[in-house]
Design a protein around this motif. Structure first.
Motif, PDB file in Angstrom:
ATOM      1  N   PRO A  30       0.841  -1.200   0.000  1.00 51.85           N
ATOM      2  CA  PRO A  30       0.000   0.000   0.000  1.00 51.85           C
ATOM      3  C   PRO A  30       0.876   1.250   0.000  1.00 51.85           C
ATOM      4  N   LEU A  31       0.422   2.292  -0.680  1.00 49.29           N
ATOM      5  CA  LEU A  31       1.203   3.519  -0.785  1.00 49.29           C
ATOM      6  C   LEU A  31       1.578   4.063   0.587  1.00 49.29           C
ATOM      7  N   ILE A  32       0.678   3.934   1.545  1.00 47.26           N
ATOM      8  CA  ILE A  32       0.916   4.498   2.873  1.00 47.26           C
ATOM      9  C   ILE A  32       2.077   3.811   3.583  1.00 47.26           C
ATOM     10  N   GLU A  33       2.459   2.614   3.134  1.00 39.45           N
ATOM     11  CA  GLU A  33       3.565   1.874   3.759  1.00 39.45           C
ATOM     12  C   GLU A  33       4.860   1.977   2.956  1.00 39.45           C
ATOM     13  N   ALA A  34       4.862   2.751   1.870  1.00 44.83           N
ATOM     14  CA  ALA A  34       5.967   2.706   0.910  1.00 44.83           C
ATOM     15  C   ALA A  34       7.036   3.763   1.135  1.00 44.83           C
ATOM     16  N   GLN A  48      -4.769  13.692 -15.894  1.00 47.45           N
ATOM     17  CA  GLN A  48      -4.165  14.987 -15.605  1.00 47.45           C
ATOM     18  C   GLN A  48      -4.263  15.341 -14.127  1.00 47.45           C
ATOM     19  N   VAL A  49      -3.288  16.126 -13.670  1.00 49.70           N
ATOM     20  CA  VAL A  49      -3.323  16.735 -12.339  1.00 49.70           C
ATOM     21  C   VAL A  49      -2.926  18.199 -12.490  1.00 49.70           C
ATOM     22  N   PRO A 162       8.204  11.720   0.978  1.00 53.31           N
ATOM     23  CA  PRO A 162       6.827  12.167   1.236  1.00 53.31           C
ATOM     24  C   PRO A 162       6.196  12.852   0.030  1.00 53.31           C
ATOM     25  N   GLN A 163       6.938  13.707  -0.682  1.00 49.03           N
ATOM     26  CA  GLN A 163       6.369  14.402  -1.837  1.00 49.03           C
ATOM     27  C   GLN A 163       6.055  13.443  -2.975  1.00 49.03           C
ATOM     28  N   ASP A 164       6.833  12.346  -3.070  1.00 48.66           N
ATOM     29  CA  ASP A 164       6.560  11.351  -4.100  1.00 48.66           C
ATOM     30  C   ASP A 164       5.250  10.621  -3.817  1.00 48.66           C
ATOM     31  N   LEU A 165       5.023  10.301  -2.550  1.00 52.91           N
ATOM     32  CA  LEU A 165       3.755   9.663  -2.186  1.00 52.91           C
ATOM     33  C   LEU A 165       2.593  10.595  -2.505  1.00 52.91           C
ATOM     34  N   LEU A 168       1.816  10.528  -6.272  1.00 48.69           N
ATOM     35  CA  LEU A 168       1.191   9.248  -6.609  1.00 48.69           C
ATOM     36  C   LEU A 168      -0.265   9.219  -6.146  1.00 48.69           C
ATOM     37  N   SER A 169      -0.522   9.779  -4.992  1.00 52.74           N
ATOM     38  CA  SER A 169      -1.914   9.899  -4.534  1.00 52.74           C
ATOM     39  C   SER A 169      -2.731  10.735  -5.500  1.00 52.74           C
TER      40      SER A 169
END
Length: 410
Positions: A30-34, A48-49, A162-165, A168-169
């Motif tokens: 899970p992303l939260i554990e990565a 898009q973001v 943290p910014q990478d997570l 991805l979110s």
């Protein structure tokens, strides 16, 4: 085979780069554990973001040309036709001479191309006095400004911060394929080494420092650490414990016993763990010459010097890139260096690389690296240091005021 034929620092790093690879299959988490784990595959954006044009300020959505020439003495006059709400679609198009109130993050209505900040307007009923002109695109983020569909958001080998997570979110990623955290086992050797919890030391005894410092440094690199304890200078006991830990770990670190003394069994134990065996026995470096790098099957085994400062310097030079390699990360991604001026002359012997511990000082004329001198057995020198400076093997030293590259401790 002859051992203790020293290699240069560069040659040792080449051995690590060429002989070791990620040794475990990627897993999905899970992303939260990565956090701090390393991606095993590229991440490509599916959308898009942000996925709509949005405001970056509180204010009013306008057409920029309707504000041209506006000033405190001669404002532009617009008609307020509505208010955009957060999280809802802006479904009313903006026409010439109109404005709509909009919050930070609100969706830009069709027809609008800029936002005038709330500080630069005065609203009187449905009349908006605009006291400052804006340019097209001012105070807005367009759809896709952050990420566009098809963009390579992150490449394999990226350690997740943290910014990478966060990004991805933003593109809807909830799980990622990453390399598992490597398991590092640490074993200290020596008849004189005792546990740190021993209250009263007998003459000649020394509390185990390296297990704590090296273990903490490995954890800082994203590893799981197995503390193997202390083994005496006895080949059978040493080999049995090393074999036990080797089978539990992805990397085995042996602290002490790597020199050429008659009771130093590290090299023999490393050879016994499997082929091809010892790859490097001795590095042309000060401190840390009695460093050993071995490979048993596909697993790396390293023998670190017993002196605490030497062991930690060798860890930063060689174990950090090795750990990154095991996690699928390239050494180029993890080398942290800054430039500073050295504060004094430092002589060096040609033929070996000297690593000088330094403390960084910000002075009126820039950043200076101040040497922290001390013997390799003194851990307190590292406590006072921010990093280390290399004097290359082909140099006789460095001069006060020279620009140097400081390898930062984590």
């Amino acid at each position: 085979m002859k051992f203790f034929i020293v290699k240069t620092v560069a040659e040792t790093l080449d051995v690590i780069a060429n002989h070791f690879h990620p040794i475990v299959k990627p897993i999905e988490v899970p992303l939260i554990e990565a956090l701090d784990m390393v991606l095993s595959e590229d991440i490509v954006a599916g959308g898009q973001v942000p996925h709509f044009d949005r405001s970056t300020v509180d204010g009013f959505a306008v057409r920029a040309k309707d504000t041209y020439g506006a000033s405190d003495s001669l404002p532009a006059f617009l008609t307020v036709t509505g208010k955009i709400e957060m999280g809802k679609e802006a479904d009313q198009a903006l026409k010439e001479g109109q404005a709509q109130a909009i919050p930070t993050g609100g969706m830009l209505p069709a027809g609008a191309d800029s936002i005038v900040m709330i500080e630069h307007v005065e609203e009187i009923d449905d009349l908006l006095n605009v006291y400052r002109q804006v340019a097209p695109g001012e105070n807005i983020i367009r759809a896709g400004d952050d990420v566009n569909a098809g963009d390579l958001v992150m490449a394999a080998g990226q350690r997740l911060r943290p910014q990478d997570l966060g990004v991805l979110s933003a593109i809807g990623i909830t799980t990622v394929r990453v390399y598992p955290r490597p398991v590092v086992a640490i074993l200290s050797t020596g008849d004189e080494i005792v546990s740190p919890d021993k209250k009263e030391l007998a003459p000649g005894e020394v509390r185990d420092i390296n297990s704590m410092t090296i273990g903490a440094a490995a954890s800082q690199c994203g590893a799981q650490v197995i503390y193997g304890g202390i083994v005496a200078d006895n080949y059978e006991a040493f080999a049995a414990k090393a074999y036990e830990l080797f089978n539990q770990a992805d990397l085995l670190l042996l602290s002490g016993g790597s020199s050429v003394g008659t009771r130093d069994y590290t090299e023999q134990v490393m050879q016994s763990l499997g082929k091809p065996g010892v790859l490097v026995h001795g590095v042309a470096i000060k401190p840390g010459k009695p460093t050993i790098v071995a490979k048993a099957g596909e697993k790396p085994v390293m023998g670190l010097p017993g002196h605490p400062a030497s062991a930690l310097i060798i860890f930063h030079l060689f174990v950090v890139p090795l750990l990154k390699k095991l996690q699928g990360q390239s050494p180029a991604q993890i080398d942290q260096r800054i430039r500073a001026r050295i504060s004094r002359n430092i002589p060096s012997a040609v033929g070996r690389s000297d690593y000088i511990r330094v403390k960084l000082e910000e002075r009126p004329d820039g950043l200076w690296a101040v040497p922290v001198f001390g013997k390799s057995g003194l851990i307190s020198t590292l406590v006072r240091s921010d990093g280390m400076v290399e004097i290359e093997a082909n140099k006789e030293g460095i001069l006060e005021g020279d620009m140097v590259s400081v390898h930062l401790f984590q």
